[in-house]
Design a protein around this motif. Sequence first.
Motif, mmCIF file in Angstrom:
data_model
loop_
_atom_site.group_PDB
_atom_site.id
_atom_site.type_symbol
_atom_site.label_atom_id
_atom_site.label_comp_id
_atom_site.label_asym_id
_atom_site.label_seq_id
_atom_site.Cartn_x
_atom_site.Cartn_y
_atom_site.Cartn_z
ATOM 1 N N VAL A 1 72.854 6.420 -28.062
ATOM 2 C CA VAL A 1 72.829 6.870 -29.461
ATOM 3 C C VAL A 1 74.156 7.514 -29.846
ATOM 4 C CG1 VAL A 1 71.747 8.468 -31.090
ATOM 5 C CG2 VAL A 1 70.334 7.147 -29.504
ATOM 6 N N GLY A 2 74.646 8.417 -28.992
ATOM 7 C CA GLY A 2 75.905 9.086 -29.294
ATOM 8 C C GLY A 2 77.075 8.122 -29.335
ATOM 9 N N PHE A 3 77.121 7.201 -28.383
ATOM 10 C CA PHE A 3 78.211 6.228 -28.305
ATOM 11 C C PHE A 3 78.277 5.372 -29.572
ATOM 12 C CE2 PHE A 3 79.973 2.106 -27.088
ATOM 13 C CZ PHE A 3 81.138 2.477 -26.417
ATOM 14 N N LEU A 4 77.132 4.840 -29.989
ATOM 15 C CA LEU A 4 77.105 3.998 -31.187
ATOM 16 C C LEU A 4 77.390 4.808 -32.445
ATOM 17 C CD1 LEU A 4 74.048 1.683 -30.375
ATOM 18 C CD2 LEU A 4 76.492 1.146 -30.206
ATOM 19 N N ALA A 5 76.929 6.050 -32.465
ATOM 20 C CA ALA A 5 77.191 6.911 -33.629
ATOM 21 C C ALA A 5 78.683 7.205 -33.745
ATOM 22 C CB ALA A 5 76.403 8.214 -33.508
ATOM 23 N N GLY A 6 79.349 7.423 -32.606
ATOM 24 C CA GLY A 6 80.786 7.660 -32.628
ATOM 25 C C GLY A 6 81.551 6.465 -33.161
ATOM 26 N N GLY A 7 81.158 5.279 -32.725
ATOM 27 C CA GLY A 7 81.794 4.075 -33.241
ATOM 28 C C GLY A 7 81.540 3.887 -34.727
ATOM 29 N N LEU A 50 79.336 14.386 -26.344
ATOM 30 C CA LEU A 50 80.210 13.730 -25.372
ATOM 31 C C LEU A 50 80.225 12.219 -25.581
ATOM 32 C CD1 LEU A 50 79.162 15.749 -22.193
ATOM 33 C CD2 LEU A 50 81.450 15.745 -23.207
ATOM 34 N N SER A 51 79.051 11.640 -25.777
ATOM 35 C CA SER A 51 78.941 10.196 -25.975
ATOM 36 C C SER A 51 79.533 9.774 -27.316
ATOM 37 C CB SER A 51 77.471 9.769 -25.904
ATOM 38 O OG SER A 51 76.895 10.174 -24.681
ATOM 39 N N PHE A 52 79.376 10.633 -28.333
ATOM 40 C CA PHE A 52 79.939 10.373 -29.656
ATOM 41 C C PHE A 52 81.461 10.251 -29.561
ATOM 42 C CE2 PHE A 52 81.740 11.637 -33.697
ATOM 43 C CZ PHE A 52 80.899 11.101 -34.647
ATOM 44 N N ALA A 53 82.089 11.184 -28.844
ATOM 45 C CA ALA A 53 83.541 11.146 -28.677
ATOM 46 C C ALA A 53 83.965 9.885 -27.930
ATOM 47 C CB ALA A 53 84.006 12.392 -27.934
ATOM 48 N N ALA A 54 83.173 9.486 -26.927
ATOM 49 C CA ALA A 54 83.483 8.268 -26.180
ATOM 50 C C ALA A 54 83.425 7.041 -27.086
ATOM 51 C CB ALA A 54 82.509 8.110 -25.011
ATOM 52 N N GLY A 55 82.384 6.948 -27.903
ATOM 53 C CA GLY A 55 82.252 5.811 -28.803
ATOM 54 C C GLY A 55 83.386 5.739 -29.810
ATOM 55 N N ALA A 56 83.788 6.904 -30.322
ATOM 56 C CA ALA A 56 84.885 6.937 -31.286
ATOM 57 C C ALA A 56 86.188 6.482 -30.639
ATOM 58 C CB ALA A 56 85.040 8.351 -31.846
ATOM 59 N N MET A 57 86.421 6.892 -29.393
ATOM 60 C CA MET A 57 87.655 6.494 -28.717
ATOM 61 C C MET A 57 87.662 5.001 -28.391
ATOM 62 S SD MET A 57 89.260 9.518 -26.431
ATOM 63 C CE MET A 57 88.225 9.345 -24.994
ATOM 64 N N ILE A 58 86.534 4.478 -27.947
ATOM 65 C CA ILE A 58 86.473 3.051 -27.647
ATOM 66 C C ILE A 58 86.684 2.225 -28.914
ATOM 67 C CG2 ILE A 58 84.934 1.181 -26.926
ATOM 68 C CD1 ILE A 58 86.091 2.734 -24.607
ATOM 69 N N PHE A 59 86.180 2.702 -30.038
ATOM 70 C CA PHE A 59 86.409 1.999 -31.309
ATOM 71 C C PHE A 59 87.904 1.892 -31.583
ATOM 72 C CE2 PHE A 59 87.086 1.592 -35.821
ATOM 73 C CZ PHE A 59 86.115 0.694 -36.229
ATOM 74 N N VAL A 60 88.632 2.989 -31.396
ATOM 75 C CA VAL A 60 90.074 2.996 -31.622
ATOM 76 C C VAL A 60 90.776 2.020 -30.679
ATOM 77 C CG1 VAL A 60 92.171 4.396 -31.372
ATOM 78 C CG2 VAL A 60 90.178 5.327 -32.562
ATOM 79 N N VAL A 61 90.357 2.012 -29.417
ATOM 80 C CA VAL A 61 90.985 1.127 -28.421
ATOM 81 C C VAL A 61 90.810 -0.338 -28.801
ATOM 82 C CG1 VAL A 61 90.853 0.315 -26.038
ATOM 83 C CG2 VAL A 61 90.802 2.764 -26.509
ATOM 84 N N VAL A 62 89.572 -0.714 -29.120
ATOM 85 C CA VAL A 62 89.266 -2.129 -29.376
ATOM 86 C C VAL A 62 89.772 -2.569 -30.743
ATOM 87 C CG1 VAL A 62 87.407 -3.814 -29.603
ATOM 88 C CG2 VAL A 62 87.273 -2.043 -27.844
ATOM 89 N N GLU A 63 89.704 -1.653 -31.710
ATOM 90 C CA GLU A 63 90.070 -2.019 -33.075
ATOM 91 C C GLU A 63 91.568 -2.023 -33.302
ATOM 92 O OE1 GLU A 63 90.630 -1.627 -37.451
ATOM 93 O OE2 GLU A 63 91.144 -0.111 -35.946
ATOM 94 N N GLU A 64 92.307 -1.195 -32.545
ATOM 95 C CA GLU A 64 93.731 -1.107 -32.827
ATOM 96 C C GLU A 64 94.642 -1.175 -31.608
ATOM 97 O OE1 GLU A 64 96.859 1.600 -35.383
ATOM 98 O OE2 GLU A 64 94.722 1.676 -35.783
ATOM 99 N N LEU A 65 94.454 -0.339 -30.615
ATOM 100 C CA LEU A 65 95.439 -0.264 -29.537
ATOM 101 C C LEU A 65 95.606 -1.585 -28.790
ATOM 102 C CD1 LEU A 65 94.865 3.271 -27.959
ATOM 103 C CD2 LEU A 65 96.714 2.517 -29.451
#
Length: 272
Positions: A84-90, A225-240
């Motif tokens: 839930v947190g991971f998807l919410a972060g994304g 914690l999971s929210f922050a992880a999801g947000a970071m993975i979004f940045v990695v896949v979407e841009e970096l």
Amino acid sequence: MIPDWFIALSPVVQALLATLFTWGVTALGAAFVFFFKTINRKVLDSMLGFAAGVMIAASFWSLLAPAIEMTEQAGGTPWVPATVGFLAGGAFLFGIDKIIPHLHLNLPPEKAEGIHTSWHRSILLVMAITLHNIPEGMAVGVAFGALADGDVGGSTLGAAVALALGIGLQNFPEGVSVAVPLRREGFSRFKSFWYGQLSGFVEPIAGVLGAWAVIAIKPLLPYALSFAAGAMIFVVVEELIPESQSDENTDIATIGAMLGFAVMMMLDVALG
């Protein structure tokens, strides 16, 4: 070895100091323009790949794994907060991405994302990196905030410090990737540096807010914690990753990502 004076500080102050460090490394990267007007594209792609690898490793080792372990220790269903947190972060980053005007590296102004605006290309470039730094600062803040009740669920001071070091390392190329294009477009060295380091200013703000929030609302910690992880993975896949692979240096960028992952994993295991 973590200094005793740092250990004695409150988690919120620790988060502030840690994110001031990550901001400082962004400024160090931006200072590149005082010595060079351009940067070799192979070097930049390798650094962007390295940043992506660091963020991927940090998302699991420093954020998702502790969230799962905390939930298990509390007798909950371990995959629920993590998922839930991971998807919410994304979803959070996706929403911000569609609202705030910004421009990805090496794209023309007409490719700017978010709400249409007349902002100059330089401001749009700064906004793109600033968006990256929100989840990074939040991740560091939440990691330190998790220590308010002591070392639980795999969340330790060493792990939080490792996360701050990893985020700091990958902030260097982010500072470079903002400041150098601005310098190339005719900005003075000082202005290019100023805007480059300014993109990291959001990290201390997000870090302190993240630490304070999880201390104030402790049951949210695994989700945060999971929210922050999801947000970071979004940045990695979407841009970096796309930016690092957009030229002909795909092998170099991939090697950079592998090295970044290995370095972050090593830091987390060694210090955590």
